[in-house]
Design a protein around this motif. Structure first.
Motif, PDB file in Angstrom:
ATOM      1  N   UNK A 100       0.859  -1.196   0.000  1.00 22.81           N
ATOM      2  CA  UNK A 100       0.000   0.000   0.000  1.00 22.81           C
ATOM      3  C   UNK A 100       0.883   1.230   0.000  1.00 22.81           C
ATOM      4  N   UNK A 101       0.423   2.291  -0.663  1.00 28.71           N
ATOM      5  CA  UNK A 101       1.067   3.590  -0.510  1.00 28.71           C
ATOM      6  C   UNK A 101       0.115   4.528   0.216  1.00 28.71           C
ATOM      7  N   UNK A 102       0.682   5.370   1.052  1.00 23.27           N
ATOM      8  CA  UNK A 102      -0.094   6.352   1.808  1.00 23.27           C
ATOM      9  C   UNK A 102       0.397   7.736   1.435  1.00 23.27           C
ATOM     10  N   UNK A 103      -0.544   8.583   1.024  1.00 25.27           N
ATOM     11  CA  UNK A 103      -0.220   9.950   0.629  1.00 25.27           C
ATOM     12  C   UNK A 103      -0.526  10.903   1.782  1.00 25.27           C
ATOM     13  N   UNK A 104       0.395  11.826   2.020  1.00 21.03           N
ATOM     14  CA  UNK A 104       0.168  12.833   3.051  1.00 21.03           C
ATOM     15  C   UNK A 104       0.054  14.212   2.437  1.00 21.03           C
ATOM     16  N   UNK A 105      -0.621  15.084   3.123  1.00 22.54           N
ATOM     17  CA  UNK A 105      -0.816  16.462   2.662  1.00 22.54           C
ATOM     18  C   UNK A 105       0.411  17.271   3.068  1.00 22.54           C
ATOM     19  N   UNK A 106       1.452  17.185   2.258  1.00 19.28           N
ATOM     20  CA  UNK A 106       2.738  17.763   2.616  1.00 19.28           C
ATOM     21  C   UNK A 106       3.559  16.744   3.390  1.00 19.28           C
ATOM     22  N   UNK A 107       4.816  17.033   3.632  1.00 18.73           N
ATOM     23  CA  UNK A 107       5.651  16.104   4.405  1.00 18.73           C
ATOM     24  C   UNK A 107       5.076  15.873   5.800  1.00 18.73           C
ATOM     25  N   UNK A 108       5.161  14.637   6.269  1.00 18.80           N
ATOM     26  CA  UNK A 108       4.643  14.291   7.601  1.00 18.80           C
ATOM     27  C   UNK A 108       5.721  13.524   8.356  1.00 18.80           C
ATOM     28  N   UNK A 109       6.466  14.199   9.217  1.00 18.62           N
ATOM     29  CA  UNK A 109       7.588  13.545   9.901  1.00 18.62           C
ATOM     30  C   UNK A 109       7.167  12.517  10.944  1.00 18.62           C
ATOM     31  N   UNK A 110       5.887  12.437  11.301  1.00 18.77           N
ATOM     32  CA  UNK A 110       5.485  11.474  12.341  1.00 18.77           C
ATOM     33  C   UNK A 110       4.412  10.493  11.848  1.00 18.77           C
ATOM     34  N   UNK A 111       4.424  10.186  10.550  1.00 17.09           N
ATOM     35  CA  UNK A 111       3.406   9.274  10.044  1.00 17.09           C
ATOM     36  C   UNK A 111       3.471   7.910  10.725  1.00 17.09           C
ATOM     37  N   UNK A 112       4.660   7.420  11.015  1.00 13.18           N
ATOM     38  CA  UNK A 112       4.764   6.095  11.636  1.00 13.18           C
ATOM     39  C   UNK A 112       4.068   6.061  12.991  1.00 13.18           C
ATOM     40  N   UNK A 113       4.136   7.157  13.728  1.00 15.34           N
ATOM     41  CA  UNK A 113       3.413   7.228  15.004  1.00 15.34           C
ATOM     42  C   UNK A 113       1.909   7.220  14.774  1.00 15.34           C
ATOM     43  N   UNK A 114       1.464   7.847  13.695  1.00 19.50           N
ATOM     44  CA  UNK A 114       0.026   7.844  13.390  1.00 19.50           C
ATOM     45  C   UNK A 114      -0.434   6.417  13.067  1.00 19.50           C
ATOM     46  N   UNK A 115       0.401   5.675  12.337  1.00 18.33           N
ATOM     47  CA  UNK A 115       0.021   4.319  11.947  1.00 18.33           C
ATOM     48  C   UNK A 115      -0.021   3.374  13.143  1.00 18.33           C
ATOM     49  N   UNK A 116       0.597   3.769  14.222  1.00 13.22           N
ATOM     50  CA  UNK A 116       0.512   2.995  15.463  1.00 13.22           C
ATOM     51  C   UNK A 116      -0.864   3.144  16.108  1.00 13.22           C
ATOM     52  N   UNK A 117      -1.628   4.132  15.708  1.00 12.42           N
ATOM     53  CA  UNK A 117      -2.924   4.422  16.335  1.00 12.42           C
ATOM     54  C   UNK A 117      -4.105   4.098  15.432  1.00 12.42           C
TER      55      UNK A 117
END
Length: 493
Positions: A142-159
């Motif tokens: 899967x690819x996940x697109x963010x609205x601009x750079x997101x330095x903490x996406x991995x923390x979001x995926x933990x939730x």
């Protein structure tokens, strides 16, 4: 206020007489929660009772160790950054939901799209507001697109919990959940209990405990009585004054920050001098020592712990200065004004007591505090609806991302689900920080935001409290920094 309320021990003892001891069930454990889940849809509400149950049913792409280290979960490996706005996630093969639906790229894409859809109106959106889209590459990519750079996406995926695409559309989904986790939903008797059973086909390590029953007990004295009588194996929000009396007590510096959100756009609290006065009026150190027996620290004028990214060490708590509070109220012409203060009871450790203590401090400097305590579901409705939130509302914020973005997007930024200001300058700083990939520049932006919000006194910052649990003699568990109650990490003797 520095002592236990005289009625507390009486309430506890009366409750104890009403609880009949039960023999320890070898096949299961019983956990007492302070509030019943408002739903078992894991993506809809921001509800700690729901999380306590669903964290054992549903899983996420990333997980944390008990001490907070990020690790792959349903993801086969740590996701990789393809470009500043695109992450690639590889998935573990062979995993299925409890109802037989496959866990694959389609499930991940569905779960993400469902949660970020504005029509779904998730109360958890502040965790995920940088995620723009998700796309399937193949069954396990899967690819996940963010609205601009997101330095903490991995923390979001933990939730972000993964849900089954077909069954999630069923009318009964919110009452009979289906995930990929180590425990399966067995039943929910409204007002009484929720029962989970071990998932014998779990893809990971089989948990030691066969069954877990959740009971809903609002009164802390009643929870304590049940533990002492052998009815419960684990109770949340153990009263600090009873840590020496239970079979086992576990305490760990938690993520929870009790605050009071002050309405900066209307009512008496629209005047910054009034908001500052409400901060000066409260003796936070006395609350830490008197109500929490030292199991709490004074919050340093920000909704962040020192370990969170974005914490500003130069900003300190408003000191206790009732004379200054009274002078500011007089200057603002607000002496004798009525401030409605909304709270709930039983969800968080000493939530009602904190609200009542703050009201007493406010009364002492010339503000008439009108306290209104609501049942948790109605309280949540008011917390997330500015029209019914009133002048001031108590909440305990727990930032499981360990990053300022979550707290600031939800409570600081204009338009956030728990925000009560329309400060465009503050919102701009938060937006800039969210996509800034240079850590030093990002930290500087959060430092500015912390200082601005502190000076404007958008909140009454209170404490950072420790998580305190009471355990039966037979239960083995050490607690987690993120406060999750993962039964798969527990054992019974």
């Amino acid at each position: 206020m520095h002592h236990i309320r005289p009625t507390l021990f009486v309430v506890m003892m009366c409750a104890l007489m009403l609880v009949l001891p039960v023999s320890a069930l070898a096949e299961g454990v019983t956990i007492a929660l302070g509030s019943e889940p408002t739903t078992l849809d894991p993506q809809l509400r921001e509800d700690g009772g729901e999380r306590a149950v669903n964290d054992n049913i549903y899983e996420t792409l990333m997980v944390r160790t008990p001490d907070g280290k990020l690790m792959p979960g349903l993801a086969a490996e740590t996701p990789t950054l393809l470009d500043p706005q695109t992450w690639q996630v590889k998935l573990r093969p062979g995993i299925v939901f409890h109802n037989g639906e496959p866990f694959n790229a389609d499930a991940v894409v569905f779960s993400i799209k469902r949660l970020i859809d504005p029509k779904f109106n998730s109360e958890q959106i502040s965790f995920f507001n940088t995620i723009k889209d998700a796309a399937k590459i193949d069954d396990l990519t899967v690819t996940i697109q963010t609205d601009g750079p997101d330095p903490i996406l991995l923390s979001r995926l933990y939730w972000l919990k993964m849900v089954p695409p077909t069954y999630a559309g069923d009318a009964g989904f919110a009452e009979a959940p289906v995930g990929t986790g180590p425990y399966k939903f067995s039943g929910w008797k409204r007002g009484q209990n929720i029962v989970l059973e071990r998932n014998q086909a779990y893809w990971g390590e089989t948990p030691a405990i066969e069954k877990v029953t959740y009971r809903f007990v609002e009164e802390p004295g009643t929870r304590l009585a049940g533990l002492m009588a052998g009815e419960f194996d684990l109770i949340t929000n153990l009263l600090p004054e009873f840590t020496q009396q239970v079979p086992q007590a576990v305490n760990i510096l938690g993520l929870e920050h009790p605050i009071i959100i002050l309405n900066a756009d209307g009512g008496p609290t629209q005047d910054v001098r009034v908001r500052q006065a409400l901060n000066y009026a409260v003796d936070k150190q006395a609350l830490a020592e008197g109500l929490f027996e030292g199991y709490a620290q004074v919050a340093q004028g920000q909704l962040l712990s020192p370990s969170f990214f974005g914490f500003n060490p130069d900003v300190k708590a408003y000191p206790y200065d009732p004379d200054k509070a009274a002078a500011l109220l007089k200057e603002a012409g607000a002496q004798g004004a009525t401030v409605e203060l909304i709270g709930t009871a039983g969800r968080w450790l000493k939530d009602r007591e904190l609200v009542e203590a703050v009201a007493a401090y406010w009364d002492a400097v010339g503000i008439k505090a009108k306290v209104r305590i609501f049942e948790f579901n109605e309280y949540l409705n008011r917390l997330f609806d500015r029209q019914t939130r009133g002048d001031a509302i108590f909440v305990v914020s727990s930032n499981e991302l360990l990053d300022a973005d979550k707290s600031f997007s939800a409570y600081y930024k204009s338009g956030g689900i728990g925000s009560s200001n329309t400060d465009a300058d503050l919102a701009a700083l938060i937006d800039q920080a969210r996509t800034e990939t240079d850590p030093d520049k990002r930290l500087a932006l959060y430092h500015q935001a912390v200082q601005l919000a502190h000076d404007q006194a958008y909140f009454l910052w209170l404490l950072n409290i420790e998580d305190i649990y009471g355990l039966s003699e037979r239960l083995q568990w050490k607690g987690r920094v993120d406060a999750k109650l993962l039964v798969s990490e527990m054992q019974v003797q």
